[in-house]
Write a protein that holds these residues in place. Structure first.
Motif, PDB file in Angstrom:
ATOM      1  N   TYR A  30       0.861  -1.192   0.000  1.00 41.05           N
ATOM      2  CA  TYR A  30       0.000   0.000   0.000  1.00 41.05           C
ATOM      3  C   TYR A  30       0.889   1.229   0.000  1.00 41.05           C
ATOM      4  CZ  TYR A  30      -4.015  -2.829   1.491  1.00 41.05           C
ATOM      5  OH  TYR A  30      -5.018  -3.740   1.582  1.00 41.05           O
ATOM      6  N   ALA A  50       0.886   4.793   1.082  1.00 39.32           N
ATOM      7  CA  ALA A  50       0.159   5.808   1.860  1.00 39.32           C
ATOM      8  C   ALA A  50       1.042   7.037   1.942  1.00 39.32           C
ATOM      9  CB  ALA A  50      -0.170   5.256   3.249  1.00 39.32           C
ATOM     10  N   VAL A  98       3.476   0.511   2.823  1.00 35.78           N
ATOM     11  CA  VAL A  98       3.222  -0.557   3.783  1.00 35.78           C
ATOM     12  C   VAL A  98       3.195  -1.875   3.021  1.00 35.78           C
ATOM     13  CG1 VAL A  98       1.637  -1.478   5.505  1.00 35.78           C
ATOM     14  CG2 VAL A  98       1.795   0.993   5.156  1.00 35.78           C
ATOM     15  N   PRO A 146      -2.554 -12.152  14.016  1.00 32.57           N
ATOM     16  CA  PRO A 146      -2.985 -10.990  14.800  1.00 32.57           C
ATOM     17  C   PRO A 146      -3.469  -9.860  13.891  1.00 32.57           C
ATOM     18  CG  PRO A 146      -0.597 -11.044  14.659  1.00 32.57           C
ATOM     19  CD  PRO A 146      -1.084 -12.284  13.981  1.00 32.57           C
ATOM     20  N   ASN A 147      -4.010  -8.825  14.487  1.00 34.15           N
ATOM     21  CA  ASN A 147      -4.435  -7.658  13.710  1.00 34.15           C
ATOM     22  C   ASN A 147      -3.255  -7.080  12.943  1.00 34.15           C
ATOM     23  OD1 ASN A 147      -7.158  -7.477  14.242  1.00 34.15           O
ATOM     24  ND2 ASN A 147      -6.807  -6.496  16.225  1.00 34.15           N
ATOM     25  N   GLY A 148      -3.518  -6.720  11.684  1.00 33.71           N
ATOM     26  CA  GLY A 148      -2.465  -6.110  10.876  1.00 33.71           C
ATOM     27  C   GLY A 148      -1.552  -7.123  10.219  1.00 33.71           C
ATOM     28  N   ALA A 149      -1.856  -8.412  10.354  1.00 35.02           N
ATOM     29  CA  ALA A 149      -0.988  -9.449   9.782  1.00 35.02           C
ATOM     30  C   ALA A 149      -1.077  -9.481   8.256  1.00 35.02           C
ATOM     31  CB  ALA A 149      -1.365 -10.807  10.353  1.00 35.02           C
ATOM     32  N   GLY A 150      -2.178  -8.935   7.703  1.00 37.79           N
ATOM     33  CA  GLY A 150      -2.363  -8.972   6.253  1.00 37.79           C
ATOM     34  C   GLY A 150      -3.442  -9.948   5.824  1.00 37.79           C
ATOM     35  N   THR A 172      -6.884  -9.562   5.889  1.00 37.83           N
ATOM     36  CA  THR A 172      -7.924  -8.945   5.076  1.00 37.83           C
ATOM     37  C   THR A 172      -7.398  -8.632   3.679  1.00 37.83           C
ATOM     38  OG1 THR A 172      -9.038  -8.033   7.004  1.00 37.83           O
ATOM     39  CG2 THR A 172      -9.468  -6.947   4.908  1.00 37.83           C
ATOM     40  N   THR A 173      -6.188  -8.108   3.623  1.00 31.98           N
ATOM     41  CA  THR A 173      -5.601  -7.804   2.323  1.00 31.98           C
ATOM     42  C   THR A 173      -5.537  -9.067   1.470  1.00 31.98           C
ATOM     43  OG1 THR A 173      -4.282  -6.102   3.401  1.00 31.98           O
ATOM     44  CG2 THR A 173      -3.589  -6.787   1.202  1.00 31.98           C
ATOM     45  N   GLN A 203     -14.996  -8.098   6.388  1.00 33.67           N
ATOM     46  CA  GLN A 203     -14.732  -7.880   7.813  1.00 33.67           C
ATOM     47  C   GLN A 203     -15.784  -6.945   8.394  1.00 33.67           C
ATOM     48  OE1 GLN A 203     -10.677  -7.085   8.768  1.00 33.67           O
ATOM     49  NE2 GLN A 203     -11.147  -6.324  10.794  1.00 33.67           N
TER      50      GLN A 203
HETATM   51  N1  LIG Z   1      -5.863   0.779   2.345  1.00 34.27           N
HETATM   52  C1  LIG Z   1      -4.731   0.684   3.071  1.00 34.27           C
HETATM   53  N2  LIG Z   1      -3.783   1.624   2.965  1.00 34.27           N
HETATM   54  C2  LIG Z   1      -2.639   1.533   3.666  1.00 34.27           C
HETATM   55  N3  LIG Z   1      -2.340   0.545   4.499  1.00 34.27           N
HETATM   56  C3  LIG Z   1      -3.248  -0.436   4.656  1.00 34.27           C
HETATM   57  C4  LIG Z   1      -4.487  -0.418   3.966  1.00 34.27           C
HETATM   58  N4  LIG Z   1      -5.201  -1.506   4.310  1.00 34.27           N
HETATM   59  C5  LIG Z   1      -4.437  -2.172   5.201  1.00 34.27           C
HETATM   60  N5  LIG Z   1      -3.263  -1.533   5.404  1.00 34.27           N
HETATM   61  C6  LIG Z   1      -2.159  -1.999   6.259  1.00 34.27           C
HETATM   62  O1  LIG Z   1      -1.756  -3.262   5.826  1.00 34.27           O
HETATM   63  C7  LIG Z   1      -1.481  -4.107   6.923  1.00 34.27           C
HETATM   64  C8  LIG Z   1      -2.338  -5.358   6.857  1.00 34.27           C
HETATM   65  O2  LIG Z   1      -3.706  -4.995   7.053  1.00 34.27           O
HETATM   66  P1  LIG Z   1      -4.886  -6.042   6.990  1.00 34.27           P
HETATM   67  O3  LIG Z   1      -4.766  -6.810   5.734  1.00 34.27           O
HETATM   68  O4  LIG Z   1      -6.150  -5.302   7.196  1.00 34.27           O
HETATM   69  O5  LIG Z   1      -4.564  -6.965   8.245  1.00 34.27           O
HETATM   70  P2  LIG Z   1      -5.513  -7.916   9.088  1.00 34.27           P
HETATM   71  O6  LIG Z   1      -6.763  -8.151   8.330  1.00 34.27           O
HETATM   72  O7  LIG Z   1      -4.703  -9.138   9.264  1.00 34.27           O
HETATM   73  O8  LIG Z   1      -5.757  -7.239  10.378  1.00 34.27           O
HETATM   74  C9  LIG Z   1      -1.714  -3.281   8.170  1.00 34.27           C
HETATM   75  O9  LIG Z   1      -0.488  -2.783   8.600  1.00 34.27           O
HETATM   76  C10 LIG Z   1      -2.611  -2.184   7.695  1.00 34.27           C
HETATM   77  O10 LIG Z   1      -2.388  -1.040   8.463  1.00 34.27           O
END
Ligand SMILES: Nc1ncnc2c1ncn2[C@@H]1O[C@H](COP(=O)(O)OP(=O)(O)O)[C@@H](O)[C@H]1O
Ligand SMILES: [Mg+2]
Lengths: 348, 335
Positions: B16, B18, B23, B44-48, B50-51, B91
């Motif tokens: 990403y 930003a 990131v 854990p949260n932020g692991a990637g 959802t992405t 989510q």
């Molecule tokens: N649209 C976005 N822009 C910038 N960073 C993002 C975006 N979406 C997620 N991130 C970052 O990517 C990382 C993985 O996020 P995410 O996939 O949501 O993790 P999870 O679902 O495991 O909690 C995190 O550090 C989050 O802050």
């Protein structure tokens, strides 16, 4: 098994969500009616105002008062006050003119040339006093007082409010609704399903068109019942102009919603688009009051085109064909906005 | 062979941008999911998570890497064809508060050429009673079941669930599990993400533990736990006798690791956690040593090792404190 049609379901959801939202219904249908009633009462046609004449106390003051009282129409409200008081009343706008009888005969007038009613007062008072003193008109004239329907403030106001309402409806009904769906991640969820984008857009615009018809109908009906504002042209032409205007603003609505990811952003954009048009496009007062150099710019605003076309059709009974330019212009604004919106649109 | 897999991705990456900073949310992730499996992405949260799942769902485009879903690739003119066979819960989705459950399920049904009837779907998620209730009046668990209904109504061959039970109470969580299992029983494939280790153990045939955008371990839950080197966890806390609270001086990591059958030792607040093969061997010896160290035991529990322990062993970190408590209360472990 029942047959499911995505466009039909999307449209139904749009309609239900709208009519179940009391706020949306109020701002779309109720608020303009309140404005019409409020402004209609505030600016209802009053009997012609009397000219307020102050006469400086002293020799001859009573004679002047009597002469004004005898004057044909007796449109004067004449009162005698001390000189200082007269001047103060003129300054504060309680009097339109101050008449001072002169020692050697005749009068002097004190008036404010920047106030139209003051200028009028001077002409009328002088005329009345000259006649009372024996002046004879050189040529006989006759005056006919008429009040044309369609020339009252309320007549001016109704099409303007209708235009304003169509603008707000388009921007809210498409712009706000779209960003709200994006914020709630509903847009993303829909995109993840096999829904066609085309169906979603059609439901947004279709819903908007459906809400437009009662909007036009209720407003015109109430204006007719309460204030006898009648549509001089054809009802159909009025609806066509209204729908074209609504389309145009729905396109603009989609444009302001193209990328906004927060409600605050789209609200700001909507206000930035609407505010200049509220002020300049002749909703509450004619834009002719602005200096002529600004007129081309003001006429470039879509709401100006819409308001002018609505007034032409509603007040002057103009035909649809005569409004071709405004209609084309509005359609072009809508189409260009729509195209740009699709180009920049953030679907997920 | 690849066409046989429900999901396949290779060297998946997503960066990403930003502003000026970048990131790396996913950095080189490989995944193979067999048809009919329930596969868990655990982390854990932020692991990637959802992405990753949104790339698989065709919502996000990867920065690089290959993705194949049901034998097809996104962006090759078959997107609609893929979407018709996927069921998805994001989510977070907030449906219109003013619409009813039936209206929303019917709306989603209308997008699919084939599928279940809205009535059958509502019954499957136990929302029949709420069919005419507006979304605004539903509880969190009911809203989540509505989201599941929208995912299931198209009869998907592949179901994606992103944190399906996050924020739900234990009761609602179990209801969601029941629905997922019932769907699973019909032979469909499921990929879910969660940061509840227990959820993965309960639902998934296979899990991949994700941390910082990478898979750090993959296998069946039992495999992963076995790889810890011990299947049991002995947890205890001790004070020096008579000394009002201070830990006995001789009690340290090395001394505990030297105990028979112990394969790992870690400290969590005031407690020690020992990973052991045979509690019946380790515990008597532990008690004997503690007595020798003049230590008084004030807590002792044993439990089966969980994926939570695997995660801690692999990363040296525990999960978010709040979530960890919620997770263990759902397990009902303890003395
Ligand atoms: N649209 C976005 N822009 C910038 N960073 C993002 C975006 N979406 C997620 N991130 C970052 O990517 C990382 C993985 O996020 P995410 O996939 O949501 O993790 P999870 O679902 O495991 O909690 C995190 O550090 C989050 O802050
Ligand atoms: Mg997530």
């Amino acid at each position: 098994m029942a047959n499911f049609h995505p466009l039909k379901e999307l449209l139904l959801c749009r309609i239900r969500a709208f009519y179940r939202e009391p706020d949306a219904v109020f701002w779309t249908y109720g608020f303009p009616l309140i404005l019409i009633v409020g402004l209609g009462i505030a600016f209802r046609t009053k009997p012609p105002e009397r000219i307020r004449v102050d006469i400086v106390a002293g020799a001859g003051a009573e004679a002047v008062q009597a002469a004004l009282a005898d004057a044909g129409s007796s449109g004067f409200a004449a009162a005698i006050h001390a000189e200082a008081e007269c001047r103060q009343r003129l300054r504060r706008g309680h009097a339109d003119i101050v008449v001072t009888p002169e020692v050697g005969g005749g009068w002097s007038y004190r008036f404010d040339p920047t106030r139209p009613e003051s200028v009028l007062a001077k002409a009328e008072v002088d005329d009345a006093l000259q006649r009372a003193a024996g002046r004879v008109d050189v040529v006989a004239t006759r005056a006919h007082a008429v009040t044309e329907p369609g020339s009252r403030y309320i007549d001016f106001l109704v099409p303007g409010l209708l235009g304003m309402n169509l603008m707000g409806g388009g921007l809210w009904g498409v712009g706000f609704v779209t960003v709200d769906m994006r914020v709630r991640k509903l847009l993303k969820r829909l995109m993840a399903s096999p829904m066609q984008r085309r169906d979603l857009l059609l439901s947004l615009f279709g819903g908007r068109m459906l809400f437009t018809l009662p909007e036009i109908g209720i407003l015109l009906l109430l204006a007719a019942l309460l204030f006898h504002v009648h549509v001089a042209g054809s009802i159909l032409a009025t609806i066509v102009v209204g729908v074209v205007g609504a389309m145009s603003f729905a396109g603009l609505g989609l444009l302001v919603a193209a990328r906004a990811e927060r409600i605050e952003t789209v609200m700001g954009l909507m206000n930035a688009v609407m505010l200049p048009m509220w002020l300049l496009s002749g909703v509450f007062f004619s834009y002719e009051r602005f200096p002529a150099v600004f007129h081309p710019f003001i006429r470039a605003l879509p709401l100006t085109q819409l308001n002018d076309a609505l007034r032409a059709v509603i007040l002057d009974g103009a035909s649809l064909g005569s409004q071709w330019f405004a209609l084309l212009y509005l359609l072009a604004v809508g189409a260009v906005s729509f195209g740009l919106a699709l180009r920049w649109f953030k679907w997920v | 062979m690849t066409a046989d897999l429900a999901i396949r991705c290779r060297d998946l990456r997503k960066t990403y941008l930003a502003g000026k900073s970048a990131v790396e949310a996913v950095c080189g992730l490989d995944l193979s999911v067999e048809p009919g499996a329930c596969f868990g992405l655990l982390g854990p949260n932020g692991a990637g998570k959802t992405t990753t799942i949104e790339i698989l769902e065709g919502i996000l485009a990867p920065t690089s890497g290959e993705v194949e879903v049901l034998g097809m690739r996104w962006g090759t003119g078959r997107d609609q064809q893929i979407r018709r066979r996927l069921g998805i819960t994001l989510q977070e989705t907030r449906f219109d508060d003013k619409l009813t459950v039936r209206e929303i399920v019917t709306l989603f049904r209308s997008f699919y050429p084939d599928g279940q009837s809205p009535e059958a779907t509502m019954a499957a998620v136990e929302l029949t009673e709420k069919a005419t209730a507006r979304v605004g009046r539903l509880s969190g668990g009911q809203k989540q079941r509505l989201a599941l209904a929208c995912g299931l109504v198209g009869n998907p061959a592949l179901l994606f669930l992103d944190e399906p039970t996050t924020g739900l109470d234990p009761q609602s969580r179990r209801e969601v599990w029941k629905i997922v299992r019932a769907h699973q029983a019909r032979g469909a494939t499921t990929l879910l993400t969660t940061h509840y280790m227990h959820e993965a153990e309960v639902l998934c045939d296979r899990v991949a533990i994700v941390d910082h955008g990478r898979i750090i371990a993959e296998g069946t839950p039992a495999d992963l736990i076995a790889r810890l080197g011990g299947e049991h966890v002995v947890e205890f806390a001790a004070n020096a006798t008579g000394d009002g609270g201070a830990a006995p001086a001789a009690l340290d990591e090395a001394a505990l690791a030297a105990l028979p059958s112990v394969t790992a030792v870690r400290r969590e607040r005031d407690a020690w956690l020992l990973t052991v093969h045979h509690p019946h061997v380790a515990i008597p010896e532990l008690l004997r040593r503690l007595a020798g160290w003049q230590a008084e035991l004030n807590r002792l529990t044993t439990r089966h090792a969980s994926l939570e322990d695997v995660f801690v062993a692999l990363t040296g970190r525990t999960l978010d404190a709040d979530d960890a408590t919620a997770d263990s209360s759902a397990q009902g472990t303890g003395a």
